[in-house]
Design a protein around this motif. Sequence first.
Motif, mmCIF file in Angstrom:
data_model
loop_
_atom_site.group_PDB
_atom_site.id
_atom_site.type_symbol
_atom_site.label_atom_id
_atom_site.label_comp_id
_atom_site.label_asym_id
_atom_site.label_seq_id
_atom_site.Cartn_x
_atom_site.Cartn_y
_atom_site.Cartn_z
ATOM 1 N N GLY A 159 -3.187 -0.944 8.540
ATOM 2 C CA GLY A 159 -4.044 -1.248 7.516
ATOM 3 C C GLY A 159 -4.017 -0.705 6.357
ATOM 4 O O GLY A 159 -3.005 0.138 6.021
ATOM 5 N N ASP A 160 -4.939 -0.866 5.366
ATOM 6 C CA ASP A 160 -4.697 -0.191 4.000
ATOM 7 C C ASP A 160 -4.824 1.194 4.150
ATOM 8 O O ASP A 160 -4.277 2.269 3.492
ATOM 9 C CB ASP A 160 -5.829 -0.632 2.941
ATOM 10 N N GLY A 161 -5.891 1.815 5.012
ATOM 11 C CA GLY A 161 -6.002 3.243 5.207
ATOM 12 C C GLY A 161 -4.725 4.037 5.911
ATOM 13 O O GLY A 161 -4.626 5.105 5.505
ATOM 14 N N THR A 162 -3.873 3.221 6.388
ATOM 15 C CA THR A 162 -2.654 3.848 6.984
ATOM 16 C C THR A 162 -1.805 4.360 6.152
ATOM 17 O O THR A 162 -0.883 5.312 6.262
ATOM 18 C CB THR A 162 -1.777 2.689 7.906
ATOM 19 N N ASN A 201 -8.185 -4.624 4.453
ATOM 20 C CA ASN A 201 -9.690 -4.978 4.678
ATOM 21 C C ASN A 201 -10.539 -4.190 3.797
ATOM 22 O O ASN A 201 -11.654 -4.181 3.847
ATOM 23 C CB ASN A 201 -10.078 -4.917 6.097
ATOM 24 N N ARG A 202 -9.802 -3.482 2.938
ATOM 25 C CA ARG A 202 -10.760 -2.724 1.777
ATOM 26 C C ARG A 202 -11.455 -1.749 2.080
ATOM 27 O O ARG A 202 -12.227 -0.985 1.288
ATOM 28 C CB ARG A 202 -11.633 -3.672 0.949
ATOM 29 N N ILE A 237 -0.450 -0.953 -3.007
ATOM 30 C CA ILE A 237 0.485 -1.075 -1.937
ATOM 31 C C ILE A 237 1.812 -1.663 -2.581
ATOM 32 O O ILE A 237 2.764 -1.337 -2.073
ATOM 33 C CB ILE A 237 -0.119 -1.783 -0.889
ATOM 34 N N ALA A 238 1.492 -2.675 -3.355
ATOM 35 C CA ALA A 238 2.905 -3.386 -4.069
ATOM 36 C C ALA A 238 3.588 -2.200 -4.783
ATOM 37 O O ALA A 238 4.880 -2.301 -4.671
ATOM 38 C CB ALA A 238 2.261 -4.517 -5.070
ATOM 39 N N GLY A 239 2.894 -1.330 -5.515
ATOM 40 C CA GLY A 239 3.827 -0.351 -6.218
ATOM 41 C C GLY A 239 4.423 0.601 -5.158
ATOM 42 O O GLY A 239 5.579 1.237 -5.605
ATOM 43 N N ARG A 240 3.803 1.032 -4.210
ATOM 44 C CA ARG A 240 4.321 1.934 -3.392
ATOM 45 C C ARG A 240 5.616 1.267 -2.631
ATOM 46 O O ARG A 240 6.474 1.920 -2.426
ATOM 47 C CB ARG A 240 3.356 2.174 -2.354
ATOM 48 N N PRO A 277 13.705 -4.723 5.549
ATOM 49 C CA PRO A 277 12.109 -4.573 5.787
ATOM 50 C C PRO A 277 11.464 -5.532 4.516
ATOM 51 O O PRO A 277 11.853 -5.602 3.237
ATOM 52 C CB PRO A 277 11.848 -3.349 5.440
ATOM 53 N N VAL A 278 10.137 -6.077 5.016
ATOM 54 C CA VAL A 278 9.274 -6.746 4.275
ATOM 55 C C VAL A 278 7.978 -6.325 4.287
ATOM 56 O O VAL A 278 7.507 -6.084 5.588
ATOM 57 C CB VAL A 278 9.500 -8.230 4.293
ATOM 58 N N VAL A 279 7.306 -6.037 3.202
ATOM 59 C CA VAL A 279 5.773 -5.654 3.450
ATOM 60 C C VAL A 279 4.781 -6.912 3.162
ATOM 61 O O VAL A 279 5.073 -7.187 1.837
ATOM 62 C CB VAL A 279 5.320 -4.528 2.464
ATOM 63 N N ALA A 280 4.111 -7.500 3.728
ATOM 64 C CA ALA A 280 3.353 -8.627 3.794
ATOM 65 C C ALA A 280 1.856 -8.084 3.668
ATOM 66 O O ALA A 280 1.523 -7.654 4.761
ATOM 67 C CB ALA A 280 3.571 -9.710 4.750
ATOM 68 N N GLU A 281 1.147 -7.948 2.566
ATOM 69 C CA GLU A 281 0.023 -7.690 2.238
ATOM 70 C C GLU A 281 -1.048 -8.815 2.413
ATOM 71 O O GLU A 281 -0.905 -9.439 1.676
ATOM 72 C CB GLU A 281 -0.234 -6.801 1.211
ATOM 73 N N ILE A 282 -2.042 -8.736 3.591
ATOM 74 C CA ILE A 282 -2.854 -9.892 3.510
ATOM 75 C C ILE A 282 -4.288 -9.441 3.235
ATOM 76 O O ILE A 282 -4.962 -8.565 3.835
ATOM 77 C CB ILE A 282 -2.867 -10.381 4.910
ATOM 78 N N ALA A 283 -4.868 -9.904 2.182
ATOM 79 C CA ALA A 283 -6.447 -9.607 1.840
ATOM 80 C C ALA A 283 -7.286 -10.313 2.867
ATOM 81 O O ALA A 283 -7.290 -11.263 3.281
ATOM 82 C CB ALA A 283 -6.785 -10.259 0.483
#
Lengths: 308, 327
Positions: free
Chosen positions: A149-152, A179-180, A195-198, A234-240
């Motif tokens: 999650g985003d909290g992770t 999930n904000r 998250i993109a920047g990280r 690796p790929v980070v896929a962030e889904i709103a």
Amino acid sequence: MIGAIQERVRALTPVADADLGRMLRIRHFERALLRLFERGQLNGTTHTCLGQEHVPVAVSGLLDPDDYVFSNHRGHGHFLARHDEPHALLAEIMGRAGAVCNGVGGSQHVYHERFLSTGVQGESLPVAVGVALRLKRVTPGRLACAYIGDGTWGEGSVYEALNMAQLWRAPLLVVVEHNRIAQSTPTTAQLSGSIAGRAAGFGVLHHRIESVDVNVIRAELAPLAAVVRSEFRPVVAEIAVHRAGPHSKGDDTRTPEELREAAEGDWHPRYAEAFPEQFARLDEEQRAFIARMVDDVLIRPASEWERP
Amino acid sequence: MRVAEHLNEALHALLDADPAVHVLGEDIVDPYGGAFKITKGLSTKHGSRVISTPLSEGGIVGVGAGLALAGDRAIVEIMFGDFAALAFDQLLNFASKSTTMYGRRVPIPLIVRCPTGGRRGYGPTHSQSLQKHFIGIPGLDLYELSPFHDAHALLATMFARQNPCVLFEDKVLYTRRICRDGVVDDLFRFELVGGWARVYADGDLPPDCVLIAPGGLTDRALEAMRDLLIDHEITCVLLVPERLYPLDPAPVMQVLRGAGTIVVAEDGSAGGTWGAEVSRLLHPELWASLSGPIRLVSAADSIIPTAAHLEREVLVQADTIRRAVLA
């Protein structure tokens, strides 16, 4: 306002019965859990994925049986999208016969075939890197997919894992369900930067998906998964997404306004409006199926565990 | 042969014999070969299966656990055992729990190697013996290197358990000679009994005292035993277990029953110690034959100072053990 909503409804692409059916199956499963809690029939705690069901359904369509999936505390949808075994999962959560882990792991510690969930935030990512390295060597083309999650992103293990995954070219697909909100803390109050920047800081490919359309999410994920498989990276896929339900059970402290916003971001009413007949048919099918499933599990005897 | 070379040889043999074995750690590849040179030559010979890692103790133990979960066998070197604190979550909440928390036995063949202990002047955060902090975790086994136990067999034993294991390796012990063929020195001999080394002076008489200690204490225990024998005519037997936890005293129970005095020595700081755990196991069994409570020797309830004279005051010396026996 109505015009704007209709605009979004029209934007949904036609959905396959299999996908919408599975999304609704997960929704009814989670609702059944909350009902069981209200009636005092469930022990312990659980974290439902209400509002996020479409993500694992989109992801699972891209996975191979030999891929590994790492899930977290909010993992029922991840499991049910991967393994159509709601009886075994409910039995696990309720400690009944036929439980996938004999009732030992419960809601957030499930290991079945190549699906594994753990209850500590971020802990699974380094483990997933290790598994991905083994897959790359033994069965190239297979990947490890880890839902977080985003909290992770508050956990240091995430960064250690991303660093190693990129350094060592581990086929790791990190699916971030953004999930904000982290339990009760808005993401704006717990995550600096983005998250993109990280991800960029580690040279890791990142892509953000805004849609609630299961087809769009899958279509945007497909080339990313292909990159993970073929380029060993690796790929980070962030889904709103929007968490339409509480963190756990009755612990939602969001304002009515925030809850309304979350409800508006839920895929469920949008699909109901966009495809009323298909939705009604599948919804009734899944409602009835889950009701029967719950009745079946409720009459099962307690699970047994031979403690080692 | 020194203990460090012997362990290095055992790692070479393990990598030779089993293509599933992977070794990870900070600065472990050649030409550096690890802070204590235990991994020297491994990367030259075994290439991609020996991996120098970022400074990420939690991360690399997690990666090791992932390799083990998926079918490999992993050895992770923590450069200084003190840093295992950074991997505590992976050991406590993932690797050890995964062996049972999914309702069935899940093998996690993972060895976390921890160079341990002081007497080298490295100061408070590079000298600790953290064994006690890992005791009592279901599914986590603790081992310690000794000059008596064969490292090849020890590594095989740990992997055969299919549980994550932490192997404590005393940093000064690395520099000592290994003991073979039952010979320790001019005075002492040893034999291996079910995972324990029994070290004794010539003669079969029941000893006046039994000393129990992990392998890292061997040099100081032997020095104390020698003094006690020569200066006080007190005979001691030293028992060194290869597995510290869970401890199985059964193989040495006969020796223990013959001793009125038992002393347990360890390098960790006082309070909540390994010795307390040993006593918990032994007191009910030996209550009738003991002349008094089991005596516990540990480092002081203190951080470990850097200056040699200050460090000496805090850590267990041969004299600390000698005095405990005479008390």
